[in-house]
Design a protein around this motif. Structure first.
Motif, PDB file in Angstrom:
ATOM      1  N   CYS A 104       3.924 -13.192 -48.868  1.00 57.32           N
ATOM      2  CA  CYS A 104       3.759 -12.042 -47.976  1.00 57.32           C
ATOM      3  C   CYS A 104       2.514 -11.244 -48.321  1.00 57.32           C
ATOM      4  N   ASN A 105       2.176 -11.170 -49.594  1.00 57.56           N
ATOM      5  CA  ASN A 105       0.966 -10.460 -50.001  1.00 57.56           C
ATOM      6  C   ASN A 105      -0.291 -11.181 -49.532  1.00 57.56           C
ATOM      7  N   LEU A 106      -0.235 -12.501 -49.455  1.00 57.15           N
ATOM      8  CA  LEU A 106      -1.369 -13.234 -48.879  1.00 57.15           C
ATOM      9  C   LEU A 106      -1.545 -12.865 -47.409  1.00 57.15           C
ATOM     10  N   PHE A 107      -0.424 -12.707 -46.692  1.00 60.43           N
ATOM     11  CA  PHE A 107      -0.491 -12.258 -45.307  1.00 60.43           C
ATOM     12  C   PHE A 107      -1.024 -10.823 -45.222  1.00 60.43           C
ATOM     13  N   PHE A 108      -0.708  -9.998 -46.211  1.00 62.92           N
ATOM     14  CA  PHE A 108      -1.246  -8.637 -46.245  1.00 62.92           C
ATOM     15  C   PHE A 108      -2.773  -8.671 -46.357  1.00 62.92           C
ATOM     16  N   LEU A 109      -3.285  -9.558 -47.197  1.00 65.88           N
ATOM     17  CA  LEU A 109      -4.743  -9.679 -47.316  1.00 65.88           C
ATOM     18  C   LEU A 109      -5.360 -10.152 -46.002  1.00 65.88           C
ATOM     19  N   LEU A 110      -4.654 -11.030 -45.283  1.00 62.44           N
ATOM     20  CA  LEU A 110      -5.135 -11.451 -43.958  1.00 62.44           C
ATOM     21  C   LEU A 110      -5.147 -10.267 -42.988  1.00 62.44           C
ATOM     22  N   CYS A 111      -4.162  -9.396 -43.084  1.00 65.41           N
ATOM     23  CA  CYS A 111      -4.125  -8.216 -42.212  1.00 65.41           C
ATOM     24  C   CYS A 111      -5.302  -7.290 -42.484  1.00 65.41           C
TER      25      CYS A 111
END
Length: 93
Positions: free
Chosen positions: A14-21
């Motif tokens: 989920c934190n990887l998705f946060f970086l994408l955001c």
């Protein structure tokens, strides 16, 4: 503590998705709206919640442990650094 390892890995993803955001905030990377919506929901909503839960549970388990925690140190470090970034970025969204 296999459930804590699962929570750590889920928070990591989920934190990887946060970086994408954060990347989406500055550049339009993906044209597909469904995929972009999924990434935004996971990154802005689920990542801070799961990361906060993981960090609190990890600190409690760290102090009450009777055996070593089997969580890789890079996952713990990454989650802590991203938690700090979330405290900075989330209020400004």
């Amino acid at each position: 503590m296999p459930s804590l390892l699962f929570l750590a890995r889920t928070a990591f993803i989920c934190n990887l998705f946060f970086l994408l955001c954060i990347l989406f905030k500055f550049w339009e990377v993906i044209g597909d709206q469904a995929l972009a919506g999924f990434i935004i929901i996971v990154g802005w909503v689920m990542a801070p919640l799961l990361n906060l839960v993981f960090n609190v549970v990890f600190v409690i388990a760290f102090y009450k442990r009777k055996q070593p925690l089997m969580i890789p140190k890079y996952i713990i470090g990454f989650n802590v650094i991203i938690q700090l970034l979330q405290f900075i970025f989330i209020p400004f969204v």
